[in-house]
Design a protein around this motif. Structure first.
Motif, short mmCIF file in Angstrom:
data_model
loop_
_atom_site.label_atom_id
_atom_site.label_comp_id
_atom_site.label_asym_id
_atom_site.label_seq_id
_atom_site.Cartn_x
_atom_site.Cartn_y
_atom_site.Cartn_z
N LYS A 244 16.96 -6.28 12.26
CA LYS A 244 16.98 -7.01 10.97
C LYS A 244 15.77 -7.60 10.63
N TYR A 245 14.61 -7.23 11.41
CA TYR A 245 13.56 -7.81 10.87
C TYR A 245 12.63 -6.68 9.98
N ARG A 246 13.37 -5.67 9.62
CA ARG A 246 12.71 -4.59 8.90
C ARG A 246 13.62 -4.09 7.75
N THR A 247 13.11 -3.94 6.62
CA THR A 247 14.07 -3.51 5.58
C THR A 247 13.23 -2.45 4.64
N THR A 248 13.79 -2.03 3.46
CA THR A 248 13.29 -0.97 2.73
C THR A 248 13.28 -1.79 1.49
N GLY A 257 2.43 4.25 -12.19
CA GLY A 257 3.84 4.08 -12.83
C GLY A 257 4.79 4.59 -12.26
N GLN A 258 4.43 5.29 -10.90
CA GLN A 258 5.80 6.13 -10.28
C GLN A 258 6.25 4.88 -9.34
N THR A 259 7.83 5.07 -9.05
CA THR A 259 8.27 4.33 -8.04
C THR A 259 8.43 4.90 -6.78
N HIS A 260 8.21 4.20 -5.74
CA HIS A 260 8.22 4.49 -4.29
C HIS A 260 8.98 3.73 -3.58
N SER A 261 9.52 4.27 -2.38
CA SER A 261 10.11 3.62 -1.47
C SER A 261 9.30 3.39 -0.22
N ARG A 262 9.41 2.30 0.40
CA ARG A 262 8.53 1.98 1.84
C ARG A 262 9.32 1.09 2.75
N GLU A 263 9.11 1.17 3.91
CA GLU A 263 9.83 0.29 4.71
C GLU A 263 8.89 -0.95 5.15
N VAL A 264 9.37 -2.13 5.04
CA VAL A 264 8.43 -3.58 5.13
C VAL A 264 9.09 -4.33 6.11
N MET A 265 8.48 -5.36 6.33
CA MET A 265 8.97 -6.63 7.11
C MET A 265 9.91 -7.32 6.32
N ASN A 266 11.07 -7.60 6.90
CA ASN A 266 12.15 -8.53 6.17
C ASN A 266 11.50 -9.85 6.44
N GLU A 299 0.06 -5.11 6.67
CA GLU A 299 0.43 -3.74 6.21
C GLU A 299 1.83 -3.55 5.73
N LEU A 300 2.80 -4.60 6.55
CA LEU A 300 4.25 -4.30 6.34
C LEU A 300 4.80 -5.54 5.22
N LEU A 301 3.80 -6.08 4.66
CA LEU A 301 4.22 -7.14 3.60
C LEU A 301 4.97 -6.34 2.47
N PRO A 302 5.87 -7.07 1.73
CA PRO A 302 6.48 -6.48 0.68
C PRO A 302 5.32 -6.48 -0.37
N PHE A 303 5.68 -5.22 -1.30
CA PHE A 303 4.44 -4.84 -2.10
C PHE A 303 3.77 -6.07 -2.95
N LYS A 304 4.61 -7.05 -3.30
CA LYS A 304 4.23 -8.17 -4.22
C LYS A 304 3.25 -8.68 -3.62
N HIS A 305 2.98 -8.75 -2.30
CA HIS A 305 1.82 -9.65 -1.57
C HIS A 305 0.61 -8.67 -1.23
N LEU A 306 0.61 -7.33 -1.85
CA LEU A 306 -0.32 -6.55 -1.73
C LEU A 306 -0.78 -5.90 -2.92
N GLU A 307 -0.31 -6.27 -4.03
CA GLU A 307 -0.93 -6.00 -5.49
C GLU A 307 -2.42 -6.38 -5.60
N GLY A 308 -3.14 -5.43 -5.67
CA GLY A 308 -4.61 -5.57 -6.15
C GLY A 308 -5.50 -5.76 -4.86
N VAL A 309 -5.00 -5.75 -3.61
CA VAL A 309 -5.51 -5.42 -2.29
C VAL A 309 -6.46 -4.39 -2.25
N SER A 310 -7.94 -4.27 -1.92
CA SER A 310 -8.42 -3.02 -1.79
C SER A 310 -8.28 -2.58 -0.46
N ARG A 311 -8.99 -1.17 -0.32
CA ARG A 311 -8.76 -0.51 0.85
C ARG A 311 -10.26 0.02 1.26
N ASP A 312 -10.39 0.04 2.68
CA ASP A 312 -11.85 0.38 3.01
C ASP A 312 -11.83 1.99 3.24
N ASP A 313 -12.92 2.52 3.69
CA ASP A 313 -13.33 3.91 3.68
C ASP A 313 -12.20 4.70 4.49
#
Length: 441
Positions: A244-248, A257-266, A299-313
């Motif tokens: 129950k602590y995991r959702t999609t 502009g593409q729509t994706h599905s990912r498993e995230v933390m509930n 890494e498992l946060l819902p996408f709204k909390h990761l918008e604009g977050v950069s990534r390393d090499d």
């Protein structure tokens, strides 16, 4: 006549005249024990040792017009330099995160001159200073680089010089396949646990909570160790995000502009579970505590909390851009107020960097030293190439082929998670406040 138990190690024939030691990625306690033990093993057997400074930073840009310079790009390690370094904090040759294998994610990429150019630079740079073998020290990304460096050389023309490479596993996260514990892990756990114990005393005095974010990007070993030794009220890591602590979720990538599905933390369920620990403790007469979460939950946060977050090499999100601990603290305070109609202060604290260069404990010095000696024994005694040096049991050496640690198609390593329902995983549940999850509905 039987060999004396105090005799020097058996001398083996070899062709090495000069070996290089390179450290990459984040620091870890006992790094110098590894470097020192590896270097002294070769020096005492008549082999010169090059200490490559700051990882692949100089090698990745090597060219005939930009040669390696002794002093700034590398140092010649001698006995004087190694004096009393085994327990010294820091890294005597420095480190960096430069990644010469960044553009290679499939074996076929090694045939592409542009993608493999940084690996070619590394090979030619080491060859230019007469290096006959490479000892790579670092985390799983550095292991991937070592493997790619070997694969690059496997494709060289027949008769070309080959530089054997062995890898020594390093990470305070302890999430490495092929080894029981990595050097620096227990030192880091002890150091951070003492910090958590200090916070626990503060929390008790003020009747509040601390929300501690611990390092541990991929797995929960560090967070769990810190929580156990630091007597935390609850620890949550990526391994716990199931059921129950995991959702999609569906999300739209703003870049494509593409729509994706990912498993995230509930996130709602996780926060409710944390608050349940708090209210249960209150019924036991405890109005305080420390909750530990692993940074990998970001890494498992819902996408709204990761918008604009950069990534390393290496493709990892920059956790500092997320501020996971601050987010959790605010959400916990809000949920607690919702459930109890009372206010409870939850102070966010991030721990981890403080432990990476602290003075190493005896066990990590012994483990690191054995791994360093193992680099010599792998190259000289085993005539090995493309192996990771490992220890098990009472520091018994093992040599694990890269092929067993790296996926042959994707060239990525396998993370070693804490197995759910393993005895180590259950240990925390026995020590934490017992809660009735049926209260969550």
């Amino acid at each position: 006549m039987a060999k004396s138990s105090l005799a020097r190690p058996t001398k083996h024939d070899h062709q090495f005249k000069r070996v290089a030691i390179l450290f990459a990625g984040g620091p870890a306690p006992a790094a110098n024990a590894v470097i020192s033990a590896a270097a002294v093993s070769f020096l005492r057997n008549g082999v010169e040792v090059v200490g490559v400074k700051h990882g692949y930073s100089s090698l990745i840009d090597y060219s005939a017009d930009k040669p390696l310079v002794e002093g700034s790009d590398y140092v010649m390690i001698d006995h004087k330099l190694l004096s009393r370094t085994r327990s010294k904090r820091g890294i005597i040759i420095g480190t960096a995160r430069a990644n010469p294998g960044k553009m290679v994610s499939h074996p076929s990429h090694l045939e592409d001159p542009e993608r493999s150019a940084p690996l070619k630079n590394v090979y030619e740079g080491l060859s230019s200073i007469g290096v006959d073998a490479l000892i790579s020290i670092g985390g799983d990304d550095t292991l991937k680089t070592a493997n790619k460096f070997k694969l690059y050389q496997d494709r060289l023309p027949e008769g070309a010089k080959k530089i054997p490479v062995v890898h020594l596993p390093k990470t305070i996260d302890n999430d490495y396949s092929g080894i029981d514990f990595t050097f620096g892990y227990f030192t880091a756990v002890d150091f951070l646990a003492r910090e958590v114990l200090n916070l626990l005393a503060d929390a008790e005095a003020n009747r509040n909570y601390f929300l501690v974010e611990s390092m541990g990007r991929s797995a929960g070993w560090l967070a769990y160790g810190v929580a156990i030794a630091g007597e935390a009220s609850l620890v949550i890591s990526v391994e716990d995000i199931s059921g129950k602590y995991r959702t999609t979720e569906e999300y739209t990538d703003p870049a494509t502009g593409q729509t994706h599905s990912r498993e995230v933390m509930n996130l709602d369920e996780v926060i409710r579970r944390i608050v349940l620990t708090m209210t249960t403790r209150e019924r036991e007469g405890k109005e305080y505590g420390v909750i530990v979460i692993a940074e990998g939950l970001a890494e498992l946060l819902p996408f709204k909390h990761l918008e604009g977050v950069s990534r390393d090499d290496h493709g990892h999100i920059k956790v500092s851009d997320v501020s996971l601990y601050t987010l959790f603290a605010k959400l916990i305070e809000a949920e607690y107020k919702k459930q109890t109609d009372k206010k409870k202060q939850v102070k966010p604290v991030q721990l981890g960097y403080e432990a990476r260069c602290t003075v190493p404990h005896a066990f990590d010095v012994m483990l690191g030293s054995q791994l360093g000696v193992g680099a010599y024994r792998a190259l000289v005694e085993q005539k090995a190439n493309g192996v990771m040096v490992s220890c098990q049991g009472q520091l018994q050496l093992r040599y694990v082929p890269f092929d067993e640690l790296v996926d042959p198609e994707t060239l990525v390593t396998v993370v070693r998670y804490i197995e759910q329902d393993s005895d180590f995983h259950k240990l925390t549940r026995f020590l934490e406040t017992y809660v009735n999850e049926e209260e969550l509905g």
